[in-house]
Scaffold this active site. Structure first.
Site: not given
Ligand code: SER
Ligand code: ZN
Length: 524
Positions: A318, A348, A350, A359, A367, A436, A454, A457, A483, A490
């Protein structure tokens, strides 16, 4: 708190004979000026000139050295800025002398800390930090530039000493996690590892790069079905609009979102993006030639031809969206803005070895963002929460629970600044924080002892983003945002973990969204 600063004003000439007398007089005036508007009880705490001196030298230019101490109010480096103005007025008028510069000779600060940190640390711009039980004795580097003070960096440095001690303490504790709701138990169809299952069925295939996967035609169709579910249950009825967010994120955005405070501190581990120093074909020719001869590449050589990173790949999805609204004033009747983006992956880096499909470094996320007045944002968060319950619990028919957790932006920024440490019971979701949705993964063990996945969220962020990206409403009323993030990886891992890969065992309500499950090629 105790502050001891020694600094000097450099003069553009020599003081006249009567300077010491005059200075004594002015110091009385200065004292009155600094005391103005300060409460009686705080007077002990403010900056005081403890000593001053004009060293005798043969130089053509004099130096006026001051030692200033304070407790926690009107700190010496703030007083210094006022003293510069004060003395340049006096010296100019009385002696026709200008101040040519300021030199910080020594700055020692005793910072109150809640406890002695287990792991001592150093900081940029501090030549030493000695930790006691309740105090960190910080000696700043000599020759701190004055604009460093003007830009507030010393205040941030002092705060950082405290926050790092606090953060060590917070990290030492478990992440905040409170299960607030659990669905009924459902008997899983399978108890196998979903990643293994999906590989076996040819749904997904690992690439040679870390934990990256290719979605084959079957799982892609399942993903598309899941998208249709989202549109049907959430986006259409609630009036969300689809947008396409940037996926390369410049530093500027992460400054505003606060992410840079947590850079590689445990919650924000981005991929960095570098651009070439130039487009010039000649500049790159040796690299291309080298490849043509050796059929190989030397990444280190390429490194030499790159600029330092401009930022990184989208991480939380976001933040880069907010540039769309940055600095804008928006009509009240535009709110709430209801938006979703699933236009591309986020990344990311990881840690550790390859993980399963649950993962991944490259994740395909959904989003959902809402911006509006606080009540609108709270209501939308509750609507979304109900929608996700329907999707996960009814349509996918999964066993899941909701947990009130450390908000995602706090874990990503890793900042004690924002941690209010509250544990909140949650009858209704109308406060800032993150819920979550966690799905039971039978292959990991019993319900009680295993980690649930998870998957999604729902977060209410308060005014954090609207404020830092300066988004304003026409009426000037405060704006909030919420958000929600979840990844297809997942959702599908969790689904396959409970329901397996055979559509015969899938819920009718989901099968409705799937015309036909295509299969991939038969690999020989
Ligand atoms: N921006 C939030 C996050 O990174 C929801 O996606 O978890
Ligand atoms: Zn977000």
């Amino acid at each position: 708190m105790k502050y001891n600063l020694q600094f000097s004003f450099k003069l553009r000439g020599k003081f006249p004979q009567n300077a010491p007398e005059k200075i004594e007089e002015w110091l009385v005036e200065l004292k009155q000026m600094l005391e103005k508007g300060i409460n009686e009880k705080d007077l002990k705490e403010i900056s005081r000139v403890k000593k001053w001196e004009i060293p005798t030298t043969s130089k053509k230019e004099d130096e006026f050295i001051l030692s200033v101490s304070s407790g926690g109010i009107l700190l010496p480096h703030h007083a210094l800025l006022r003293m510069r103005k004060f003395f340049s007025g006096k010296f100019g008028k009385e002696f026709k002398l200008g101040i040519s510069g300021i030199e910080i000779k020594s700055y020692k600060i005793d910072v109150d800390i809640p406890r002695k940190p287990e792991k001592e640390f150093s900081l940029p711009f501090a030549s030493s930090i000695k930790f006691g039980d309740k105090v960190a004795k910080v000696t700043l580097d000599k020759d701190i530039p004055i604009d460093f003070i003007e830009k507030g960096a010393i205040d941030r440095l002092v705060k950082l000493v405290r926050n790092k001690v606090l953060e060590e303490f917070i990290r030492g504790k478990d992440e905040h996690h409170l299960v607030i709701w659990t669905s009924e138990e459902k008997t899983p169809v399978v108890k196998t590892n979903p990643t293994d299952n999906m590989i076996k069925e040819g749904w997904i295939q690992r690439t040679n790069y870390r934990n990256q996967w290719i979605f084959g035609p079957t799982i892609t169709a399942v993903t598309e079905a899941l998208k249709d579910v989202m549109v049907d249950v959430l986006y259409k009825p609630l009036g969300f609009k689809n947008m396409i967010f940037p996926k390369v994120v410049p530093w500027e955005v992460w400054k505003k979102s606060g992410h840079l405070s947590g850079l590689y501190q445990g919650g924000f581990e981005p991929y960095f993006v570098c651009t070439p120093k130039t487009h010039d074909a000649e500049f790159w020719e040796e690299i291309a030639d080298y490849y043509r001869i050796t059929l190989d590449i030397e990444p280190e050589k390429i490194m030499e031809k790159l600029r330092p990173p401009i930022g990184g790949l989208s991480y939380a999805q976001c933040p880069p969206f907010y540039s769309y609204l940055q600095g804008k004033t928006i009509s009240d009747d535009s709110f709430p803005l209801l938006i979703y983006d699933w236009s591309g992956p986020t990344y990311r880096y990881e840690s550790g070895a390859a993980h399963g499909f649950e993962r991944v470094d490259e994740l395909h996320r959904i989003e959902t963002i809402v911006i509006g007045f606080p009540d609108q944002v709270k209501k939308a968060a509750q609507d979304l929460r109900i929608g996700f319950r329907k999707i996960i619990g009814e349509i996918l028919d999964l066993e899941y629970r909701e947990a009130w957790v450390t908000p995602w932006w706090i874990s990503q920024e890793g900042s004690a600044d924002q941690e209010d440490g509250k544990t909140v019971e949650l009858p209704k979701f109308d406060q800032i924080g993150t819920i979550d949705f966690e799905i039971y993964m039978p292959y990991r063990g019993s319900r009680d002892s295993s980690d649930w996945l998870e998957t999604q969220n729902v977060s209410i962020l308060g005014n954090k983003y609207a404020k830092s990206f300066t988004v304003k409403s026409q009426s000037g009323k405060e704006l909030w945002s919420n958000c929600c993030g979840g990844s297809f990886e997942r959702f599908i891992s969790a689904f396959v973990a409970q329901k397996g890969v055979d559509p015969k065992n899938w819920p009718e309500k989901f099968l409705k969204y799937i015309d036909e499950l295509p299969s991939g090629p038969t690999f020989m």
